[in-house]
Design a protein around this motif. Structure first.
Motif, PDB file in Angstrom:
ATOM      1  N   ASP A 126     -83.538   1.132  40.686  1.00  0.00           N
ATOM      2  CA  ASP A 126     -82.206   0.813  40.166  1.00  0.00           C
ATOM      3  C   ASP A 126     -81.802  -0.631  40.454  1.00  0.00           C
ATOM      4  O   ASP A 126     -80.793  -1.112  39.947  1.00  0.00           O
ATOM      5  N   TRP A 137     -80.524 -11.376  25.597  1.00  0.00           N
ATOM      6  CA  TRP A 137     -79.414 -11.200  26.528  1.00  0.00           C
ATOM      7  C   TRP A 137     -79.116  -9.747  26.908  1.00  0.00           C
ATOM      8  O   TRP A 137     -78.727  -9.479  28.040  1.00  0.00           O
ATOM      9  N   GLU A 138     -79.204  -8.827  25.967  1.00  0.00           N
ATOM     10  CA  GLU A 138     -78.663  -7.476  26.166  1.00  0.00           C
ATOM     11  C   GLU A 138     -79.133  -6.778  27.447  1.00  0.00           C
ATOM     12  O   GLU A 138     -78.304  -6.399  28.281  1.00  0.00           O
ATOM     13  N   PRO A 139     -80.435  -6.573  27.664  1.00  0.00           N
ATOM     14  CA  PRO A 139     -80.831  -5.863  28.894  1.00  0.00           C
ATOM     15  C   PRO A 139     -80.509  -6.643  30.165  1.00  0.00           C
ATOM     16  O   PRO A 139     -80.156  -6.054  31.188  1.00  0.00           O
ATOM     17  N   CYS A 141     -77.931  -8.812  30.656  1.00  0.00           N
ATOM     18  CA  CYS A 141     -76.494  -8.729  30.916  1.00  0.00           C
ATOM     19  C   CYS A 141     -76.084  -7.329  31.363  1.00  0.00           C
ATOM     20  O   CYS A 141     -75.254  -7.178  32.266  1.00  0.00           O
ATOM     21  N   ARG A 142     -76.666  -6.305  30.760  1.00  0.00           N
ATOM     22  CA  ARG A 142     -76.367  -4.924  31.161  1.00  0.00           C
ATOM     23  C   ARG A 142     -76.764  -4.718  32.626  1.00  0.00           C
ATOM     24  O   ARG A 142     -76.000  -4.171  33.423  1.00  0.00           O
ATOM     25  N   PHE A 143     -77.936  -5.185  33.010  1.00  0.00           N
ATOM     26  CA  PHE A 143     -78.426  -5.046  34.380  1.00  0.00           C
ATOM     27  C   PHE A 143     -77.512  -5.764  35.374  1.00  0.00           C
ATOM     28  O   PHE A 143     -77.256  -5.270  36.467  1.00  0.00           O
ATOM     29  N   GLY A 145     -74.335  -6.469  34.822  1.00  0.00           N
ATOM     30  CA  GLY A 145     -72.939  -6.093  34.636  1.00  0.00           C
ATOM     31  C   GLY A 145     -72.104  -7.215  34.055  1.00  0.00           C
ATOM     32  O   GLY A 145     -70.938  -7.382  34.402  1.00  0.00           O
ATOM     33  N   LYS A 146     -72.685  -7.980  33.173  1.00  0.00           N
ATOM     34  CA  LYS A 146     -72.010  -9.130  32.557  1.00  0.00           C
ATOM     35  C   LYS A 146     -71.927  -8.941  31.049  1.00  0.00           C
ATOM     36  O   LYS A 146     -72.711  -8.207  30.451  1.00  0.00           O
ATOM     37  N   GLU A 147     -70.982  -9.636  30.441  1.00  0.00           N
ATOM     38  CA  GLU A 147     -70.844  -9.633  28.996  1.00  0.00           C
ATOM     39  C   GLU A 147     -71.968 -10.467  28.365  1.00  0.00           C
ATOM     40  O   GLU A 147     -72.390 -11.463  28.939  1.00  0.00           O
ATOM     41  N   VAL A 148     -72.387 -10.050  27.189  1.00  0.00           N
ATOM     42  CA  VAL A 148     -73.397 -10.813  26.457  1.00  0.00           C
ATOM     43  C   VAL A 148     -72.726 -12.079  25.920  1.00  0.00           C
ATOM     44  O   VAL A 148     -71.727 -11.999  25.214  1.00  0.00           O
TER      45      VAL A 148
END
Length: 179
Positions: A126, A137-139, A141-143, A145-148
């Motif tokens: 995790d 960007w997507e994975p 930023c998700r990891f 906890g940020k906005e794309v």
């Protein structure tokens, strides 16, 4: 860095990194020290094709296998105060677990495989993102906890840029030595 877990961190690494909360590139050579020192850290692992990586690394480390080059760089560092050359020689030898600088190139692939195996085994799933640069960007930023961001994903640090940066650094050091 998780500041709540600061007391678990290594004060020596905190001194090296100062106020920074993230490291990349060369710091990855110290993963076996950094991961235990920062047990709550998120780790982003970018694995390249080993052959392409090796072919890009050989020109970077090959000069360090030449005793005359090492002696020259060490002498210049003494006169200029720029100690990055001898430090890099030691880092390369240590990371590849080479008995001498002459073995660095031949041990690169073994070190590469060992590094990725270690990181994947040492970091809880995790807290680890096996990131592919092509995913953008997507994975990432998700990891984190940020906005794309509304900007294209950068593609830098290519071979030509790396070579140009190395030339600028060498010129700066040689100018300092000439003074």
């Amino acid at each position: 860095r998780n500041h709540a877990a600061q007391n678990l961190c290594d004060p020596v690494w905190d001194e090296v990194f100062g106020r920074y909360d993230a490291v990349s590139d060369v710091a990855s050579h110290y993963a076996e020290s950094l991961i235990p020192a920062y047990p709550d850290a998120k780790v982003i692992l970018v694995e390249r094709d080993i052959e392409k990586w090796y072919n890009s690394m050989v020109p970077v480390v090959k000069d360090s296998t030449n005793p005359r080059y090492r002696a020259f760089v060490t002498k210049v560092s003494y006169y200029t105060g720029y100690t990055s050359g001898p430090v890099c020689f030691r880092m390369q030898q240590g990371w590849t677990r080479s008995e001498s600088n002459n073995d660095v190139v031949k041990n690169l692939k073994t070190a590469y495989v060992r590094h990725y195996k270690y990181v994947r085994e040492a970091v809880p799933s995790d807290q680890l993102l096996d990131f592919k640069l092509t995913d953008g960007w997507e994975p990432l930023c998700r990891f984190l906890g940020k906005e794309v961001p509304d900007v294209p994903f950068p593609h830098v640090n290519d071979a030509a840029e790396y070579k140009a940066r190395g030339k600028r650094v060498r010129n700066k050091i040689l100018k300092a030595a000439a003074r």
